[in-house]
Each structure stands twice: as structure tokens, then as C-alpha cells.
Design a protein around this motif. Structure first.
Motif, PDB file in Angstrom:
ATOM      1  N   ALA A  89       0.813  -0.868  -0.010  1.00 27.84           N
ATOM      2  CA  ALA A  89      -0.457  -0.021   0.296  1.00 27.84           C
ATOM      3  C   ALA A  89       1.227   1.730  -0.342  1.00 27.84           C
ATOM      4  O   ALA A  89       0.671   1.885  -0.756  1.00 27.84           O
ATOM      5  CB  ALA A  89      -0.511   0.001   0.837  1.00 27.84           C
ATOM      6  N   MET A  90       1.814   0.875   1.081  1.00 27.47           N
ATOM      7  CA  MET A  90       2.768   2.102   0.603  1.00 27.47           C
ATOM      8  C   MET A  90       3.669   2.408  -0.575  1.00 27.47           C
ATOM      9  O   MET A  90       3.396   4.094  -0.428  1.00 27.47           O
ATOM     10  CB  MET A  90       3.923   2.585   2.146  1.00 27.47           C
ATOM     11  CG  MET A  90       3.364   2.428   3.182  1.00 27.47           C
ATOM     12  SD  MET A  90       4.715   1.905   4.703  1.00 27.47           S
ATOM     13  CE  MET A  90       5.858   2.954   4.789  1.00 27.47           C
ATOM     14  N   GLU A  91       3.394   1.366  -1.174  1.00 27.45           N
ATOM     15  CA  GLU A  91       4.942   2.082  -2.149  1.00 27.45           C
ATOM     16  C   GLU A  91       3.989   2.283  -3.421  1.00 27.45           C
ATOM     17  O   GLU A  91       3.901   3.067  -4.488  1.00 27.45           O
ATOM     18  CB  GLU A  91       5.578   0.772  -3.099  1.00 27.45           C
ATOM     19  CG  GLU A  91       6.829   0.127  -1.657  1.00 27.45           C
ATOM     20  CD  GLU A  91       7.380   1.149  -2.077  1.00 27.45           C
ATOM     21  OE1 GLU A  91       8.125   1.414  -3.346  1.00 27.45           O
ATOM     22  OE2 GLU A  91       7.492   2.321  -1.200  1.00 27.45           O
ATOM     23  N   LEU A  92       2.205   1.601  -3.527  1.00 28.59           N
ATOM     24  CA  LEU A  92       1.599   1.667  -4.193  1.00 28.59           C
ATOM     25  C   LEU A  92       1.003   3.671  -4.061  1.00 28.59           C
ATOM     26  O   LEU A  92       0.977   4.477  -5.510  1.00 28.59           O
ATOM     27  CB  LEU A  92      -0.151   1.450  -5.006  1.00 28.59           C
ATOM     28  CG  LEU A  92       0.383  -0.276  -5.051  1.00 28.59           C
ATOM     29  CD1 LEU A  92      -1.141  -0.934  -4.380  1.00 28.59           C
ATOM     30  CD2 LEU A  92       0.585  -0.213  -6.564  1.00 28.59           C
ATOM     31  N   VAL A  93       1.062   4.216  -3.055  1.00 22.51           N
ATOM     32  CA  VAL A  93       0.476   5.608  -2.854  1.00 22.51           C
ATOM     33  C   VAL A  93       1.671   6.156  -3.028  1.00 22.51           C
ATOM     34  O   VAL A  93       1.970   7.280  -3.937  1.00 22.51           O
ATOM     35  CB  VAL A  93       0.465   6.297  -1.252  1.00 22.51           C
ATOM     36  CG1 VAL A  93       0.003   7.115  -0.848  1.00 22.51           C
ATOM     37  CG2 VAL A  93      -1.323   5.227  -1.237  1.00 22.51           C
ATOM     38  N   ARG A  94       2.899   5.939  -2.563  1.00 19.03           N
ATOM     39  CA  ARG A  94       4.364   6.872  -3.350  1.00 19.03           C
ATOM     40  C   ARG A  94       4.313   6.776  -4.651  1.00 19.03           C
ATOM     41  O   ARG A  94       4.827   8.053  -5.330  1.00 19.03           O
ATOM     42  CB  ARG A  94       5.577   5.781  -2.368  1.00 19.03           C
ATOM     43  CG  ARG A  94       5.390   6.556  -1.205  1.00 19.03           C
ATOM     44  CD  ARG A  94       7.049   5.752  -1.011  1.00 19.03           C
ATOM     45  NE  ARG A  94       8.372   6.640  -1.246  1.00 19.03           N
ATOM     46  CZ  ARG A  94       8.761   7.718  -1.718  1.00 19.03           C
ATOM     47  NH1 ARG A  94       8.322   8.269  -0.013  1.00 19.03           N
ATOM     48  NH2 ARG A  94       9.788   8.517  -1.831  1.00 19.03           N
ATOM     49  N   LYS A  95       4.147   5.992  -5.346  1.00 22.64           N
ATOM     50  CA  LYS A  95       4.509   5.497  -6.841  1.00 22.64           C
ATOM     51  C   LYS A  95       3.406   6.212  -7.421  1.00 22.64           C
ATOM     52  O   LYS A  95       3.561   6.833  -8.914  1.00 22.64           O
ATOM     53  CB  LYS A  95       4.558   4.278  -7.419  1.00 22.64           C
ATOM     54  CG  LYS A  95       5.603   3.475  -6.527  1.00 22.64           C
ATOM     55  CD  LYS A  95       5.491   2.232  -7.632  1.00 22.64           C
ATOM     56  CE  LYS A  95       7.111   1.338  -6.868  1.00 22.64           C
ATOM     57  NZ  LYS A  95       7.459  -0.017  -8.078  1.00 22.64           N
TER      58      LYS A  95
END
Length: 316
Positions: A89-95
Motif C-alpha cells: 500500500a505504501m509503495e502504491l501510494v508513493r508511486k
């Protein structure tokens, strides 16, 4: 809401909508600075595990966070599935968004007293929880926070992860248990389909009616939720309380603790924020602002209250 309250709400919402576009342009020139990768990136998993076992808990954090170096923290997670879901989830939001979130450095499958997963991530320096910072903010600063949250929530709803779009709950290839105050204080599920999630709330309505029949509660005086409430799933943080929003020294808002994030009906975010603010007895000004930040669902909120989901009268 009364007729006057409805008119006041729609006028204020319209004014904020007018401000959304210029504020979005203004916001695009800000954001957190780019920083170098932390030295701990070169550490082995074993070195990180050893450091996390001896490091103190991070002061002021609700999560089990320990600081293992000047720029790195480790979060102790309960379940490995939850560890991988939160990190994704954190990676999706960052990208896919402009939302400042801590950079996730790695996950480690490791058995510890809190569970069996670790998330290694950047430390957000010189920040305050919004819970602590809100009272001292000026009217303009509070308006800026509201506009920022409106922007963030629009972007959160646009996050894509096709393998999860048809499965309610945390990001995973298989259905997982779901957390959130919309389910009460205990996790529910898993729900393999959105129809299964709808069935859960239909059963909650039936249980409320049964309790009323036995004299344990008042009648809900409402039918089951309309199926249109379960027509789609969108990405949702699902735990946007004032402790999970951080304000740094540059007045940048960070969103943390994505452990409850996943794909849910659009009204989940609004109810999650409302319930958290009631449970935590947040400042009234924040509680009144939620309907301007998240997409409101007044009818569903009233329906949930009628079947017993209300956190406004909890003891401290």
C-alpha cells in the motif's frame, strides 16, 4: 441534518471545490524534499533484526515503532500477510500519488513478540501528530490542512492495483481479514467478493432487528442497505485518524500507518474518519471538517447509527 445545515454544508462544499484547482496547482510546487538513501539500506536483515531488538520505541507513536538509526525506523507487525499488504500500500501510494508517505525500505519475515513481520522505513523527522498540532494552527493553516486532505483523499481513491479491485479488504491475491471501525473493534471476514461484504452488513442489520425483538436494543427502523452502496471498490486508507497524519516543520502533511488500507466501498473512508474522531473525542472543529475532506455518506452514516454503530458516547 436540518435544512439549514444542508444548505450551509453545500455552500461550504461548493466554495472548497472552487479552491481545489488553484490549491492543487499550488501543492504541486511543494512536497517533501528528496533525501539520500539511509545508511541502514546497506545493513543485512540480521543486523536490522538485532538493532530492532535493542532499540527503544519511538516516542509518541501508537504503533510498535523503534528507531534503529538516525533516519530509519522499524515497525513490528502482527501478521506477515498484513506486513506485505501494508508495505505494498505504501509503495502504491508513493508511486501513484503526490502524498508524502515514509519510504518503505524492506520487509522482513521474522518472529517477534508482537507478531511475525517487520517493515523497515524512513523516519519522518521533526514532525508532530496532527492531534497535537491542530489546536495551535491558525484558521488559514487549518483551511490549508483541509484542502490538502481533500487532495490526498481524491488521489487515494485513484490508486490502482488490478489484482485487488474485486476483492474487498487488504491488498492481496487472496481474501484477508478486514480491520476498521466500520466493522466494530474486531476484524471481520475475509470477504471473497463484494457481495460477501454486502451480506456481512445485511447480517448486521438482521442482528440489530433480532436484538430489538428481544428488547436488547431499539428497533433500527430501517431496511438493509441498498445494493448500490456496494457497487464499486476504491483504494482506502481506512484509519485516517489524527494520530496517523503528521505535520512536519515545513508544514507538509504526511500520512502514515497504512495497516488497514485496502479496497472498500467509497463510503468507508468517510465513516472511518468519523468513527475515529468520535472514538478519540477529537476537537469539534476537526470532526466538523471531515465531511468536507472525505466524500460524505450521510445516509449510510445514519443507517449505521440506526443498527448500533456509534462511537460518540464511548468513555475515555
Amino acid at each position: 441534518m436540518s435544512r439549514f445545515e444542508c444548505i450551509a454544508y453545500y455552500l461550504a462544499a461548493a466554495a472548497l471545490t472552487v479552491l481545489d484547482v488553484p490549491f492543487g496547482v499550488y501543492f504541486s510546487f511543494g512536497g517533501p524534499p528528496n533525501t539520500q538513501l539511509p545508511d541502514s539500506d546497506a545493513w543485512s536483515d540480521e543486523e536490522i533484526i538485532h538493532a530492532s531488538e535493542t532499540a527503544p520505541y519511538l516516542e509518541g507513536s501508537d504503533d510498535k515503532l523503534v528507531q534503529i538509526s538516525k533516519d530509519t525506523v522499524v515497525k513490528f507487525c502482527r501478521h506477515w500477510d498484513g506486513t506485505t499488504s501494508e508495505s505494498l500500500a505504501m509503495e502504491l501510494v508513493r508511486k501513484q500519488t503526490q502524498i508524502p508517505v515514509p519510504r518503505m525500505r524492506r520487509t522482513i519475515h521474522y518472529l517477534h513478540p508482537e507478531g511475525n513481520g517487520l517493515i523497515v522505513m524512513d523516519l519522518i523527522e521533526k514532525c508532530q501528530r496532527l492531534l497535537d498540532a491542530w489546536p495551535s494552527q491558525s484558521l488559514w493553516q487549518k483551511l490549508k490542512i483541509i484542502l490538502t486532505m481533500r487532495l490526498y483523499l481524491r488521489q487515494i481513491r485513484q490508486v490502482q492495483h488490478p489484482p485487488s479491485h474485486s476483492i474487498p479488504g487488504p491488498i492481496s491475491s487472496t481474501p484477508q481479514r478486514c480491520d476498521g471501525l466500520q466493522f466494530g473493534f474486531d476484524s471481520k471476514g475475509p470477504f471473497p467478493t463484494i457481495s460477501a461484504l454486502e451480506t456481512h452488513f445485511r447480517n448486521a442489520h438482521s442482528a440489530a432487528e433480532y436484538n430489538a425483538l428481544l428488547g436488547r436494543a431499539r428497533s433500527s427502523k430501517c431496511g438493509p442497505l441498498n445494493s448500490s452502496a456496494f457497487s464499486s471498490l476504491v483504494f482506502t486508507h481506512n484509519d485516517l485518524n489524527m494520530r496517523n497524519i503528521l505535520l512536519d516543520e515545513n508544514h507538509v502533511l504526511w500520512i502514515v500507518d497504512w495497516g488497514f488500507a485496502g479496497f472498500y466501498p467509497p463510503w468507508f473512508e468517510y465513516l472511518g474518519m468519523k468513527y475515529a474522531s468520535q472514538k478519540d473525542q477529537n476537537p469539534e472543529s476537526w470532526q466538523r471538517s471531515i465531511k468536507y475532506m472525505a466524500e460524505p455518506a450521510f445516509e449510510i452514516e445514519e443507517w449505521m447509527k440506526n443498527i448500533g454503530y456509534d462511537y460518540s458516547n464511548l468513555p475515555r
